[in-house]
Design an enzyme around this catalytic site. Structure first.
Site, short mmCIF file in Angstrom:
data_model
loop_
_atom_site.label_atom_id
_atom_site.label_comp_id
_atom_site.label_asym_id
_atom_site.label_seq_id
_atom_site.Cartn_x
_atom_site.Cartn_y
_atom_site.Cartn_z
N GLN A 164 0.83 -1.22 0.00
CA GLN A 164 0.00 0.00 0.00
C GLN A 164 0.86 1.27 0.00
OE1 GLN A 164 -3.89 1.37 2.42
NE2 GLN A 164 -2.32 0.53 3.72
N ASP A 180 13.51 -10.29 -1.39
CA ASP A 180 12.92 -10.80 -0.14
C ASP A 180 13.85 -10.41 1.01
OD1 ASP A 180 12.16 -12.35 2.03
OD2 ASP A 180 11.60 -14.07 0.81
N TYR A 211 2.08 -8.98 15.98
CA TYR A 211 2.51 -8.02 14.96
C TYR A 211 3.29 -6.87 15.62
CZ TYR A 211 1.98 -3.91 11.92
OH TYR A 211 2.21 -2.76 11.20
N LYS A 254 7.31 -5.96 15.24
CA LYS A 254 7.75 -4.64 14.74
C LYS A 254 8.65 -3.96 15.79
CE LYS A 254 6.52 -2.67 11.46
NZ LYS A 254 7.07 -2.62 10.07
N TRP A 265 -2.89 3.71 11.16
CA TRP A 265 -4.17 3.70 10.45
C TRP A 265 -4.01 4.17 8.99
CZ3 TRP A 265 -8.90 5.36 13.90
CH2 TRP A 265 -8.83 4.74 15.14
N1 LIG Z 1 -1.31 -0.34 7.02
C1 LIG Z 1 -1.34 0.30 8.18
O1 LIG Z 1 -2.39 0.70 8.69
C2 LIG Z 1 -0.06 0.56 8.93
C3 LIG Z 1 -0.12 1.18 10.18
C4 LIG Z 1 1.05 1.43 10.86
C5 LIG Z 1 2.27 1.08 10.31
N2 LIG Z 1 2.31 0.46 9.09
C6 LIG Z 1 3.62 0.07 8.57
O2 LIG Z 1 3.81 0.67 7.30
C7 LIG Z 1 4.58 -0.19 6.48
C8 LIG Z 1 3.90 -0.39 5.13
O3 LIG Z 1 2.61 -0.94 5.36
P1 LIG Z 1 1.59 -1.23 4.17
O4 LIG Z 1 0.24 -0.82 4.65
O5 LIG Z 1 2.12 -0.68 2.90
O6 LIG Z 1 1.68 -2.81 4.16
P2 LIG Z 1 1.37 -3.82 2.95
O7 LIG Z 1 0.40 -3.23 2.01
O8 LIG Z 1 1.07 -5.13 3.59
O9 LIG Z 1 2.77 -3.90 2.21
C9 LIG Z 1 3.85 -4.63 2.69
C10 LIG Z 1 4.58 -5.20 1.50
O10 LIG Z 1 5.70 -5.94 2.00
C11 LIG Z 1 5.79 -7.12 1.21
N3 LIG Z 1 6.55 -8.14 1.92
C12 LIG Z 1 6.11 -9.05 2.81
N4 LIG Z 1 7.11 -9.86 3.18
C13 LIG Z 1 8.22 -9.45 2.51
C14 LIG Z 1 9.55 -9.89 2.44
N5 LIG Z 1 9.97 -10.94 3.15
N6 LIG Z 1 10.42 -9.23 1.65
C15 LIG Z 1 10.02 -8.19 0.90
N7 LIG Z 1 8.74 -7.74 0.88
C16 LIG Z 1 7.86 -8.35 1.69
C17 LIG Z 1 4.36 -7.52 0.98
O11 LIG Z 1 4.27 -8.42 -0.10
P3 LIG Z 1 3.10 -9.56 -0.09
O12 LIG Z 1 1.83 -8.82 0.02
O13 LIG Z 1 3.33 -10.26 -1.38
O14 LIG Z 1 3.38 -10.41 1.12
C18 LIG Z 1 3.72 -6.17 0.67
O15 LIG Z 1 3.83 -5.85 -0.69
C19 LIG Z 1 4.82 -1.46 7.28
O16 LIG Z 1 6.07 -1.38 7.93
C20 LIG Z 1 3.73 -1.42 8.34
O17 LIG Z 1 4.12 -2.12 9.51
C21 LIG Z 1 1.18 0.21 8.38
#
Ligand SMILES: NC(=O)c1ccc[n+]([C@@H]2O[C@H](COP(=O)([O-])OP(=O)(O)OC[C@H]3O[C@@H](n4cnc5c(N)ncnc54)[C@H](OP(=O)(O)O)[C@@H]3O)[C@@H](O)[C@H]2O)c1
Length: 301
Positions: free
Chosen positions: A11, A36, A125, A129, A150
């Site tokens: 995202q 990866d 989770y 982190k 969020w």
């Molecule tokens: N979304 C939220 O509300 C939120 C809130 C607070 C913090 N964050 C943080 O913001 C960051 C980005 O979140 P996001 O919402 O963009 O998450 P996301 O949409 O789940 O994106 C994470 C990406 O990482 C990839 N990934 C998973 N395992 C991997 C690996 N071993 N090597 C390389 N890539 C890998 C996933 O691929 P696959 O889908 O193919 O597994 C996905 O494309 C994260 O650190 C998250 O903890 C997010």
């Protein structure tokens, strides 16, 4: 500046790629299939081959409830993967901007969380982190940890899309009203990450932990109200009634913090980054989805 981006199909990753191309900023965008982070050998060879000047880590295991079952996988990506990145960045003297989460806190604080507040995650989770943060701090000093909360954007599944999808199908919805936080637009977060990257390459680095999130705190219930309010102008919503409920009436495998509000003053003061104005960003996102057939179809599926 040549940025190596991990998690480029996520995202946030997709928004970073889009914004970087608008800003004509050179970026090596790697999906999980291309890089990866749990594979140190692959990390080393990609860094050697592509010679970036900085790394942004948007890769993570983010399935909060599933993590309660897939414990090893969550730690392998969110803890060990971050350590791998820290070590390869250290070996090549590359600054690392890493994303983390409000879920490193337990939500018991009465006011907004500051960067120095102790970590006390409630779920797997958040714990994975938090350990990733600790290892990054231990292994490599040239890091910026950006904790956010969020997140919603036009790409990827998120709360906004879930509410719109359900509101097109159901006349009534129940949403929790006793968890508060600050929604953050993925596009704004991408802008903040690229600004931090630019500051680093211009010799104005601010190392350490920073909180970046939306400008107004809200509850999931109130957020859903705003989504429905704006969404009804663009989508055929069936929803007639939103019901506020308490978390105890909506049990989930992973416990969530009641207070997820992050204090964002440090990033504003030190890095000049204003918080995400999430409501206008929400309207832009809804308008964007409305204009793109593929995104509209995802909502009706
Ligand atoms: N979304 C939220 O509300 C939120 C809130 C607070 C913090 N964050 C943080 O913001 C960051 C980005 O979140 P996001 O919402 O963009 O998450 P996301 O949409 O789940 O994106 C994470 C990406 O990482 C990839 N990934 C998973 N395992 C991997 C690996 N071993 N090597 C390389 N890539 C890998 C996933 O691929 P696959 O889908 O193919 O597994 C996905 O494309 C994260 O650190 C998250 O903890 C997010």
């Amino acid at each position: 500046m040549k940025i190596l981006l991990t998690g480029a199909k996520g995202q946030v990753g997709q928004e970073v790629v889009e914004l970087a191309s608008q800003l004509a900023c050179e970026i090596v965008a790697c999906s999980k299939a291309e890089l990866d982070i749990t594979d140190p050998g692959q990390l080393e060879s990609v860094v050697q081959a592509r010679q970036p000047t900085l790394v942004i880590n948007a890769a993570a295991y983010t399935a909060v409830d599933k993590a309660e079952q897939e414990i090893d996988k969550a730690y392998a990506i969110n803890r060990d993967g971050v350590q791998n990145l820290a070590l390869v960045c250290k070996a090549h003297d590359l600054p690392l901007i890493h994303l983390s989460t409000d879920y490193v806190f337990d939500g018991e604080k009465a006011s907004a969380y500051v960067e120095e507040d102790p970590r006390a995650p409630l779920n797997v989770y958040g714990a994975s982190k938090a350990e990733g943060e600790l290892l990054l701090q231990k292994e490599w000093e040239k890091h910026v940890i950006v904790r956010t909360s969020w997140v919603f954007g036009k790409q990827g599944p998120n709360f906004v899309k879930t509410i719109l999808r359900l509101a097109m199908k159901q006349p009534e919805l129940r949403v929790v009203c006793d968890q508060k936080g600050c929604p953050t637009a993925a596009a704004d977060l991408a802008g903040a990450l690229l600004k931090l990257a630019q500051q680093i390459t211009q010799g104005q680095a601010h190392w350490g932990i920073f909180h970046y999130c939306g400008d107004q705190e809200t509850t999931w219930y109130e957020f859903a109200q705003r989504i429905v309010y704006h969404g009804k102008d663009y989508f055929p919503l069936k929803l007639e009634k939103l019901h506020p409920i308490v978390s105890a009436d909506y049990p989930t495998p992973a416990k969530r913090p009641k207070n997820s509000v992050l204090n964002r003053k440090k990033i504003e003061k030190e890095c000049g980054l204003a918080p995400s104005a999430w409501e206008p960003a929400l309207v832009r996102m809804i308008q964007h989805i409305n204009q793109k057939d593929a995104l509209r179809e995802q909502l009706s599926a």
